[in-house]
Design a protein around this motif. Structure first.
Motif, mmCIF file in Angstrom:
data_model
loop_
_atom_site.group_PDB
_atom_site.id
_atom_site.type_symbol
_atom_site.label_atom_id
_atom_site.label_comp_id
_atom_site.label_asym_id
_atom_site.label_seq_id
_atom_site.Cartn_x
_atom_site.Cartn_y
_atom_site.Cartn_z
ATOM 1 N N ASP A 197 -8.482 -0.607 0.739
ATOM 2 C CA ASP A 197 -7.672 -1.484 -0.100
ATOM 3 C C ASP A 197 -6.654 -2.255 0.731
ATOM 4 O O ASP A 197 -6.422 -3.451 0.495
ATOM 5 C CB ASP A 197 -6.957 -0.649 -1.165
ATOM 6 C CG ASP A 197 -6.155 -1.504 -2.120
ATOM 7 O OD1 ASP A 197 -6.773 -2.103 -3.029
ATOM 8 O OD2 ASP A 197 -4.916 -1.576 -1.972
ATOM 9 N N GLY A 247 -13.755 -5.015 5.368
ATOM 10 C CA GLY A 247 -13.542 -4.156 4.200
ATOM 11 C C GLY A 247 -14.827 -3.516 3.709
ATOM 12 O O GLY A 247 -14.851 -2.327 3.364
ATOM 13 N N THR A 307 -3.428 -1.147 -7.293
ATOM 14 C CA THR A 307 -3.686 -0.015 -6.397
ATOM 15 C C THR A 307 -3.003 1.244 -6.901
ATOM 16 O O THR A 307 -3.573 2.349 -6.820
ATOM 17 C CB THR A 307 -3.195 -0.354 -4.984
ATOM 18 O OG1 THR A 307 -3.820 -1.567 -4.544
ATOM 19 C CG2 THR A 307 -3.532 0.758 -4.009
ATOM 20 N N THR A 319 0.827 -1.211 0.000
ATOM 21 C CA THR A 319 0.000 0.000 0.000
ATOM 22 C C THR A 319 0.859 1.259 0.000
ATOM 23 O O THR A 319 0.565 2.220 -0.716
ATOM 24 C CB THR A 319 -0.931 -0.004 1.218
ATOM 25 O OG1 THR A 319 -1.749 -1.185 1.191
ATOM 26 C CG2 THR A 319 -1.840 1.216 1.216
ATOM 27 N N PHE A 359 -9.739 5.320 0.392
ATOM 28 C CA PHE A 359 -9.547 4.196 -0.538
ATOM 29 C C PHE A 359 -8.371 3.326 -0.109
ATOM 30 O O PHE A 359 -8.445 2.089 -0.167
ATOM 31 C CB PHE A 359 -9.313 4.727 -1.952
ATOM 32 C CG PHE A 359 -8.734 3.706 -2.893
ATOM 33 C CD1 PHE A 359 -9.526 2.688 -3.399
ATOM 34 C CD2 PHE A 359 -7.393 3.750 -3.248
ATOM 35 C CE1 PHE A 359 -8.989 1.729 -4.244
ATOM 36 C CE2 PHE A 359 -6.855 2.804 -4.093
ATOM 37 C CZ PHE A 359 -7.652 1.784 -4.595
ATOM 38 N N LEU A 360 -7.279 3.945 0.326
ATOM 39 C CA LEU A 360 -6.098 3.180 0.717
ATOM 40 C C LEU A 360 -6.368 2.316 1.943
ATOM 41 O O LEU A 360 -5.868 1.194 2.041
ATOM 42 C CB LEU A 360 -4.924 4.129 0.987
ATOM 43 C CG LEU A 360 -4.376 4.878 -0.225
ATOM 44 C CD1 LEU A 360 -3.293 5.855 0.196
ATOM 45 C CD2 LEU A 360 -3.830 3.895 -1.256
ATOM 46 N N TRP A 371 1.229 -4.457 -5.718
ATOM 47 C CA TRP A 371 0.923 -3.035 -5.574
ATOM 48 C C TRP A 371 0.442 -2.377 -6.866
ATOM 49 O O TRP A 371 -0.001 -1.231 -6.848
ATOM 50 C CB TRP A 371 2.187 -2.290 -5.117
ATOM 51 C CG TRP A 371 3.338 -2.408 -6.080
ATOM 52 C CD1 TRP A 371 4.246 -3.412 -6.160
ATOM 53 C CD2 TRP A 371 3.683 -1.490 -7.119
ATOM 54 N NE1 TRP A 371 5.139 -3.192 -7.169
ATOM 55 C CE2 TRP A 371 4.820 -2.010 -7.770
ATOM 56 C CE3 TRP A 371 3.148 -0.282 -7.557
ATOM 57 C CZ2 TRP A 371 5.427 -1.361 -8.856
ATOM 58 C CZ3 TRP A 371 3.756 0.375 -8.632
ATOM 59 C CH2 TRP A 371 4.879 -0.169 -9.261
ATOM 60 N N ALA A 423 -6.286 -6.186 1.151
ATOM 61 C CA ALA A 423 -4.996 -6.741 0.739
ATOM 62 C C ALA A 423 -4.429 -7.691 1.777
ATOM 63 O O ALA A 423 -3.664 -8.605 1.428
ATOM 64 C CB ALA A 423 -4.008 -5.612 0.463
ATOM 65 N N ARG A 476 -15.596 0.515 3.742
ATOM 66 C CA ARG A 476 -15.990 1.200 2.512
ATOM 67 C C ARG A 476 -17.267 2.003 2.729
ATOM 68 O O ARG A 476 -17.370 3.162 2.298
ATOM 69 C CB ARG A 476 -16.205 0.172 1.397
ATOM 70 C CG ARG A 476 -16.601 0.783 0.058
ATOM 71 C CD ARG A 476 -17.084 -0.287 -0.876
ATOM 72 N NE ARG A 476 -18.248 -0.983 -0.301
ATOM 73 C CZ ARG A 476 -18.674 -2.159 -0.712
ATOM 74 N NH1 ARG A 476 -18.033 -2.811 -1.652
ATOM 75 N NH2 ARG A 476 -19.740 -2.707 -0.156
#
Length: 315
Positions: free
Chosen positions: A220, A285, A174, A110, A216-217, A171, A224, A289
């Motif tokens: 994600d 997740g 992303t 990330t 978003f990170l 990565w 991940a 979100r």
């Protein structure tokens, strides 16, 4: 001369400050059942992985020669494997290793994706072209085969080298998303104002661009972790991941798959924890979100309202 006492002025009631973005996100997160359940299950798994080994005197390397493939009992809570090792101690140690690998891979991937994607989207030009070409080139390579070829040469370096391999090939997608978001954000007024004030480009990226893609990170990175654990499990299952005498969920599932029917405790405890972990990560997740993206919940409510309206009309 008489004076009339005037009543003291009552202070006007203070109006509560508007809830900040973090408070609103926490409120939305707490309102999501899936998110709360996922977070609670993950917390319990971490407590089990790092606190559970202290509840038994068996280590994952200890061998009880008098209990080979013994069923769960008071001595060995989850039974023993084919050479007399305690399954409870082995599974918890394997869960520790898989969780550490998943967290480190998600963290490194990330960070790398956010920095590379933000720089490519902000600077544009040849920087963007070179980064995009490099990302597309890595996406063409079969990551599983490359890791399978390279990992045996890095056995002496330990499992951290395996973490690096997984992060290097995890990565790119992303980074492409962050690049697209950065190209949109750099046209915003606050970024233009910072440029006119002479702020250094890297400072703009880290102070203005990345904080606006942090939601978003976070989502994600959470997903991940589950993907990294699944990748580690698959590679370790085929012998390309964690190497003996160390264990992970993948190596335990591989060792117990042949005895899943005759000695189910050697297989289903490790496989069950893996399934529970992946489901909990997916629930978490989804909750993150919905909490960090206000539009996601609105779209769901609209669909529900439309469905209710259609049902009423049909009646």
């Amino acid at each position: 001369m008489t004076t009339t006492a005037t009543p003291p002025e009552t202070a006007a009631p203070e109006t509560p400050a508007p809830a900040g973005r973090t408070r609103v996100a926490l409120r939305r997160f707490a309102a999501s059942t899936n998110a709360v359940v996922g977070a609670a299950v993950l917390l319990l798994l971490f407590l089990l992985a790092f606190g559970g080994p202290y509840l038994t005197h068996w280590s994952h390397t200890d061998i009880d020669y008098s209990a080979l493939r013994q069923a769960p009992s008071a001595t060995h809570w989850w039974g023993t494997n084919r050479i007399g090792q305690d399954v409870y101690a082995q599974v918890l140690h394997g869960l520790q290793k898989s969780l550490l690998i998943g967290l480190l891979v998600a963290l490194f991937a990330t960070v790398l994706a956010s920095v590379v994607g933000a720089c490519a989207g902000y600077f544009g030009g040849w920087t963007d072209r070179l980064v995009t070409f490099f990302i597309d080139l890595l996406l063409v390579f079969p990551a599983f085969l490359i890791i399978a070829i390279v990992s045996p040469r890095l056995r002496d370096t330990g499992w951290l080298a395996f973490v690096g391999l997984l992060a290097v090939f995890g990565w790119m997608i992303t980074a492409r998303v962050v690049r697209s978001m950065t190209r949109s954000l750099k046209e915003r007024d606050f970024v233009r104002a910072a440029e006119l004030m002479g702020v250094h480009p890297l400072r703009i990226i880290f102070r203005h661009i990345l904080p606006n893609v942090s939601s978003f990170l976070i989502v994600d990175a959470t997903i991940a972790v589950g993907g990294a654990v699944m990748s580690e499990t698959g590679l370790s299952y085929f012998g390309f991941g964690v190497q003996p005498p160390d264990v992970s969920l993948g190596t335990l599932i591989a060792d117990g798959s042949g005895a899943a029917v005759t000695y189910p405790w050697m297989f289903f405890f490790a496989a069950g924890l893996l399934v529970v972990f992946v489901l909990a990560v997916n629930f978490l997740g989804d909750g993150l979100r919905d909490a960090l993206d206000p539009t996601s919940g609105q779209h769901r409510r609209r669909r529900r309202r439309k469905g209710t309206t259609h049902d009423r009309a049909a009646r």
